[in-house]
Motif scaffolding. Sequence first.
Motif, PDB file in Angstrom:
ATOM      1  N   VAL A   1       3.581   6.699  10.890  1.00 27.47           N
ATOM      2  CA  VAL A   1       2.733   7.781  11.213  1.00 27.47           C
ATOM      3  C   VAL A   1       3.245   8.927  11.739  1.00 27.47           C
ATOM      4  CG1 VAL A   1       0.850   6.068  11.795  1.00 27.47           C
ATOM      5  CG2 VAL A   1       2.533   6.965  13.519  1.00 27.47           C
ATOM      6  N   ASP A   2       4.581   9.209  11.818  1.00 24.23           N
ATOM      7  CA  ASP A   2       5.421  10.272  12.325  1.00 24.23           C
ATOM      8  C   ASP A   2       5.447  11.371  11.255  1.00 24.23           C
ATOM      9  OD1 ASP A   2       6.691  12.253  14.025  1.00 24.23           O
ATOM     10  OD2 ASP A   2       8.670  11.122  13.439  1.00 24.23           O
ATOM     11  N   ARG A   3       4.671  12.580  11.489  1.00 28.73           N
ATOM     12  CA  ARG A   3       4.574  13.753  10.420  1.00 28.73           C
ATOM     13  C   ARG A   3       6.055  14.257  10.371  1.00 28.73           C
ATOM     14  NH1 ARG A   3      -0.077  14.993   8.116  1.00 28.73           N
ATOM     15  NH2 ARG A   3      -2.014  14.168   9.046  1.00 28.73           N
ATOM     16  N   THR A   4       6.901  14.141  11.324  1.00 34.89           N
ATOM     17  CA  THR A   4       8.273  14.733  11.419  1.00 34.89           C
ATOM     18  C   THR A   4       9.223  13.922  10.619  1.00 34.89           C
ATOM     19  OG1 THR A   4       8.932  13.853  13.559  1.00 34.89           O
ATOM     20  CG2 THR A   4       7.387  16.069  13.600  1.00 34.89           C
ATOM     21  N   SER A   5       8.890  12.710  10.385  1.00 38.72           N
ATOM     22  CA  SER A   5       9.863  11.709   9.651  1.00 38.72           C
ATOM     23  C   SER A   5      10.138  12.344   8.465  1.00 38.72           C
ATOM     24  CB  SER A   5       9.029  10.399   9.287  1.00 38.72           C
ATOM     25  OG  SER A   5      10.033   9.784   8.414  1.00 38.72           O
ATOM     26  N   PRO A   6      11.624  12.104   8.055  1.00 36.84           N
ATOM     27  CA  PRO A   6      12.107  12.687   6.914  1.00 36.84           C
ATOM     28  C   PRO A   6      11.360  12.145   5.427  1.00 36.84           C
ATOM     29  CG  PRO A   6      13.575  11.323   7.613  1.00 36.84           C
ATOM     30  CD  PRO A   6      12.563  11.386   8.730  1.00 36.84           C
ATOM     31  N   LEU A   7      10.685  11.138   5.772  1.00 30.49           N
ATOM     32  CA  LEU A   7      10.096  10.482   4.609  1.00 30.49           C
ATOM     33  C   LEU A   7       8.545  10.936   4.339  1.00 30.49           C
ATOM     34  CD1 LEU A   7      11.271   6.823   5.174  1.00 30.49           C
ATOM     35  CD2 LEU A   7      12.204   8.515   3.536  1.00 30.49           C
ATOM     36  N   TRP A   8       7.971  11.602   5.515  1.00 31.36           N
ATOM     37  CA  TRP A   8       6.748  11.960   5.433  1.00 31.36           C
ATOM     38  C   TRP A   8       6.225  12.874   4.140  1.00 31.36           C
ATOM     39  CZ3 TRP A   8       2.993   9.677   7.629  1.00 31.36           C
ATOM     40  CH2 TRP A   8       1.736  10.140   7.627  1.00 31.36           C
ATOM     41  N   PRO A   9       6.990  13.833   3.464  1.00 32.30           N
ATOM     42  CA  PRO A   9       6.541  14.444   2.454  1.00 32.30           C
ATOM     43  C   PRO A   9       6.326  13.620   1.490  1.00 32.30           C
ATOM     44  CG  PRO A   9       8.520  15.518   3.470  1.00 32.30           C
ATOM     45  CD  PRO A   9       8.464  14.231   4.129  1.00 32.30           C
ATOM     46  N   TRP A  10       6.916  12.336   1.254  1.00 31.71           N
ATOM     47  CA  TRP A  10       6.518  11.380   0.152  1.00 31.71           C
ATOM     48  C   TRP A  10       5.247  10.632   0.139  1.00 31.71           C
ATOM     49  CZ3 TRP A  10      11.121  13.172   1.403  1.00 31.71           C
ATOM     50  CH2 TRP A  10      11.865  13.918   0.492  1.00 31.71           C
ATOM     51  N   VAL A  11       5.156  10.234   1.663  1.00 30.32           N
ATOM     52  CA  VAL A  11       3.778   9.688   1.963  1.00 30.32           C
ATOM     53  C   VAL A  11       2.498  10.882   1.620  1.00 30.32           C
ATOM     54  CG1 VAL A  11       2.394   8.926   3.749  1.00 30.32           C
ATOM     55  CG2 VAL A  11       4.671   8.297   3.761  1.00 30.32           C
ATOM     56  N   GLU A  12       2.731  12.045   1.893  1.00 30.88           N
ATOM     57  CA  GLU A  12       1.856  12.807   1.609  1.00 30.88           C
ATOM     58  C   GLU A  12       1.550  13.315   0.027  1.00 30.88           C
ATOM     59  OE1 GLU A  12      -0.370  14.180   3.320  1.00 30.88           O
ATOM     60  OE2 GLU A  12       0.361  14.348   5.272  1.00 30.88           O
ATOM     61  N   ALA A  13       2.799  13.094  -0.565  1.00 35.55           N
ATOM     62  CA  ALA A  13       2.817  13.324  -1.971  1.00 35.55           C
ATOM     63  C   ALA A  13       1.715  12.020  -2.583  1.00 35.55           C
ATOM     64  CB  ALA A  13       4.123  13.255  -2.602  1.00 35.55           C
ATOM     65  N   ILE A  14       1.827  10.902  -2.161  1.00 31.35           N
ATOM     66  CA  ILE A  14       1.350   9.721  -2.739  1.00 31.35           C
ATOM     67  C   ILE A  14      -0.279   9.962  -2.456  1.00 31.35           C
ATOM     68  CG2 ILE A  14       1.030   7.258  -2.449  1.00 31.35           C
ATOM     69  CD1 ILE A  14       3.868   7.062  -2.133  1.00 31.35           C
ATOM     70  N   ARG A  15      -0.510  10.319  -1.209  1.00 29.00           N
ATOM     71  CA  ARG A  15      -1.866  10.475  -0.916  1.00 29.00           C
ATOM     72  C   ARG A  15      -2.522  11.617  -1.738  1.00 29.00           C
ATOM     73  NH1 ARG A  15      -1.247   9.893   5.844  1.00 29.00           N
ATOM     74  NH2 ARG A  15      -0.988   7.662   5.751  1.00 29.00           N
ATOM     75  N   ALA A  16      -1.999  12.814  -2.209  1.00 32.24           N
ATOM     76  CA  ALA A  16      -2.140  13.662  -2.983  1.00 32.24           C
ATOM     77  C   ALA A  16      -2.505  13.199  -4.272  1.00 32.24           C
ATOM     78  CB  ALA A  16      -1.270  15.051  -3.014  1.00 32.24           C
ATOM     79  N   TYR A  17      -1.659  12.285  -4.633  1.00 34.19           N
ATOM     80  CA  TYR A  17      -1.847  11.773  -5.877  1.00 34.19           C
ATOM     81  C   TYR A  17      -3.366  10.855  -5.929  1.00 34.19           C
ATOM     82  CZ  TYR A  17      -1.707   8.013  -9.589  1.00 34.19           C
ATOM     83  OH  TYR A  17      -2.016   7.402 -10.517  1.00 34.19           O
ATOM     84  N   ASP A  18      -3.350  10.298  -4.733  1.00 31.77           N
ATOM     85  CA  ASP A  18      -4.651   9.330  -4.806  1.00 31.77           C
ATOM     86  C   ASP A  18      -5.899  10.110  -4.800  1.00 31.77           C
ATOM     87  OD1 ASP A  18      -3.094   7.002  -4.857  1.00 31.77           O
ATOM     88  OD2 ASP A  18      -2.957   6.881  -2.587  1.00 31.77           O
ATOM     89  N   GLN A  19      -5.735  11.575  -3.999  1.00 30.91           N
ATOM     90  CA  GLN A  19      -7.027  12.239  -4.027  1.00 30.91           C
ATOM     91  C   GLN A  19      -7.053  13.280  -5.368  1.00 30.91           C
ATOM     92  OE1 GLN A  19      -6.007  14.257  -0.534  1.00 30.91           O
ATOM     93  NE2 GLN A  19      -5.961  12.215   0.704  1.00 30.91           N
ATOM     94  N   GLY A  20      -6.282  13.097  -6.189  1.00 30.71           N
ATOM     95  CA  GLY A  20      -6.364  13.695  -7.522  1.00 30.71           C
ATOM     96  C   GLY A  20      -5.887  15.210  -7.340  1.00 30.71           C
ATOM     97  N   ARG A  21      -5.128  15.469  -6.388  1.00 25.93           N
ATOM     98  CA  ARG A  21      -4.371  16.868  -6.230  1.00 25.93           C
ATOM     99  C   ARG A  21      -3.086  17.192  -6.691  1.00 25.93           C
ATOM    100  NH1 ARG A  21      -3.304  17.623  -1.291  1.00 25.93           N
ATOM    101  NH2 ARG A  21      -3.505  15.733  -0.420  1.00 25.93           N
ATOM    102  N   LEU A  22      -2.639  15.692  -7.290  1.00 25.93           N
ATOM    103  CA  LEU A  22      -1.091  15.771  -7.856  1.00 25.93           C
ATOM    104  C   LEU A  22      -1.202  14.938  -9.003  1.00 25.93           C
ATOM    105  CD1 LEU A  22       1.727  16.890  -6.984  1.00 25.93           C
ATOM    106  CD2 LEU A  22       1.925  14.760  -5.958  1.00 25.93           C
ATOM    107  N   SER A  23      -0.758  15.384 -10.138  1.00 28.91           N
ATOM    108  CA  SER A  23      -0.664  14.485 -11.358  1.00 28.91           C
ATOM    109  C   SER A  23       0.084  13.219 -11.356  1.00 28.91           C
ATOM    110  CB  SER A  23      -0.658  15.226 -12.631  1.00 28.91           C
ATOM    111  OG  SER A  23       1.069  15.713 -12.624  1.00 28.91           O
ATOM    112  N   GLY A  24       0.126  12.238 -12.105  1.00 30.71           N
ATOM    113  CA  GLY A  24       1.201  11.402 -12.273  1.00 30.71           C
ATOM    114  C   GLY A  24       2.419  11.641 -12.590  1.00 30.71           C
ATOM    115  N   GLU A  25       2.520  12.893 -13.381  1.00 29.92           N
ATOM    116  CA  GLU A  25       3.732  13.375 -13.765  1.00 29.92           C
ATOM    117  C   GLU A  25       4.345  14.064 -12.707  1.00 29.92           C
ATOM    118  OE1 GLU A  25       5.684  15.799 -17.687  1.00 29.92           O
ATOM    119  OE2 GLU A  25       3.694  16.293 -17.089  1.00 29.92           O
TER     120      GLU A  25
END
Length: 592
Positions: A379-403
């Motif tokens: 849950v820590d937004r300062t984690s070095p891995l957080w940008p990829w958690v956000e990318a997956i969520r953006a994909y789920d919400q249709g804000r990021l394509s599969g490519e």
Amino acid sequence: MNDTGDSCCRKFLKRFGMLAVFSIVLVWWLAPAQAGWPKFLAYSARPNPYLTDHAADVASLYDGLIFPLGDWERSIPKLLGVDGRAPLDSSWLAEARRNLAALRRAGATENLLDVSFAANGTWPTQETLLSPEFAAKMARYFGRLAEVAHDLGFRGVCIDLEYPYPRYELDHPQYDYSTTTPGQLLEAAEREGYAVGESVLDAYPDAVVWTLPGVVRGRPIARAFWFGLLKAMAERDAPGGLHLGMEFTYSLLDPATILASTRAEELALSTLADSTLLSYWQRRCSTAPGVWPLHMVETGGKGYPVRPWKAEITELRHEVALLAAVTKRYLWSYTGTPVWYLYTPELGKRYGLRKQVFRRPDVDIRDWHRLLREKPVLVDRTSPLWPWVEAIRAYDQGRLSGEALCWRFGTPARWWTLIPLANPKNGAAFSVPEALEVTPDPGPAFIGRDGVVRWFVWENLDPRGAVSPRTILDWWNTDSSAAVFVASVWSERPRDVYVEIGWDDGLLVTLNADTVLDHRAYPTRGHGWQYRDRYIFEDQALVHLPAGTSTLRVLSLNSHGNWVFSLRFVDERGLPVPDLRFGLPNDPCGRR
């Protein structure tokens, strides 16, 4: 420029290890129990009075258990009864009914009734695939399975397709194409999957349906059966959904691969399914990643790192926390030895439970139970891995394509592909060596392993960076083969990055015509993809990317059996470089 061999692998593991420790600390401190944690299931359990008397203890760990019956064709008539006939052994039903009632009262409501296809069973064969009578039998038997699941209070059913896997390949010697075609076999398998789906939903309209193993681009006959099942559920908009019990995450992978794996099958589905199926999948279905808490002591693979149990369970906690952050609905665990109870001599005597004996004396199941009760999640937004958690969520919400999701994980989504070529080790004349130099063009013909081949675009769409030439050839005649893949890499500025790879059996990687990594040599037995029975990346090299477009080429070699490679670009921490863009030559940034 090129770091190869054991020293390079040690550097690779060291980099991963430092990242894992850093991330684990963040998870440990910032991941209390979460109300939105995915439902967690355990494979497997069999009816036992313990589950009735100690249902609250089980429910404190798991949201449900998977109860395997065994081979569907034998176990359903024996334990459930079918076609109006009573079960040959009624004790299973009676005990299971008591178990399910107690588990549900205690809050463990997600239990599944599981059947499998036997390795040497009657399906699939040419006869059973093409027989309307056998298809009707399957529908009756699976309808009975769902009927019992509904009656006993299971949340749904699980269908394990794994064991007859050699016969799922269309080039298996049992198939005689003098009287039928591969296409007819695939159509038959899909019809049977559809009939099974209809019969399950007729008996249990809101059943949750799982399939094992969780692979979309699997061997063609199993894949066709699975698509038939999906189509039947999509037509009814079945609310329980179809869920892929992923086994890929059994391995303790590196953190980025763990995250990427949670959407790999969904992206593969997007290359095969129409809009109706995709819409249903996105609304009702999911990938359910599985973990293997006892991998270290139960694996049959060689080279798995031997280390203290406390270190293993700490990293497992990290894996579960990452998966929980992005998994849509379910997580699950597999163990060969049941771990939903803590053995005592009294319990053993009273319930017939066996003592859990492991090859390592330091294994303590209480640590696994503690992990489950604490429900860790990143849950820590300062984690070095957080940008990829956000990318997956953006994909789920249709804000990021599969490519674009693949790009975020540092890997191409599409490749120019030339396949099948001869393996240079035993067919140099037809290995098309010029493919490592020419600009891909779908027009010109080349003489490959079996005749004329041309360049085409393979929509890989795997954020893990895994590419399977066997999948591209639909598992047909892939031994003693080679393939060439070409993609473009675009960087906004000059930079030094790492190229990481895994391979089975041989691999050559070039960047702008310079050799980056050369592993074309491999032993007679071949070279396995998963390094140390865990990682899909084994070697890496530091490369310089100029500003603008570079050309990436891969020569992949197969001796026999499995054929796959993995490739991605990472930084000095071992994390994917998120702002690279990939495309095809003359199309550096992609078109979608």
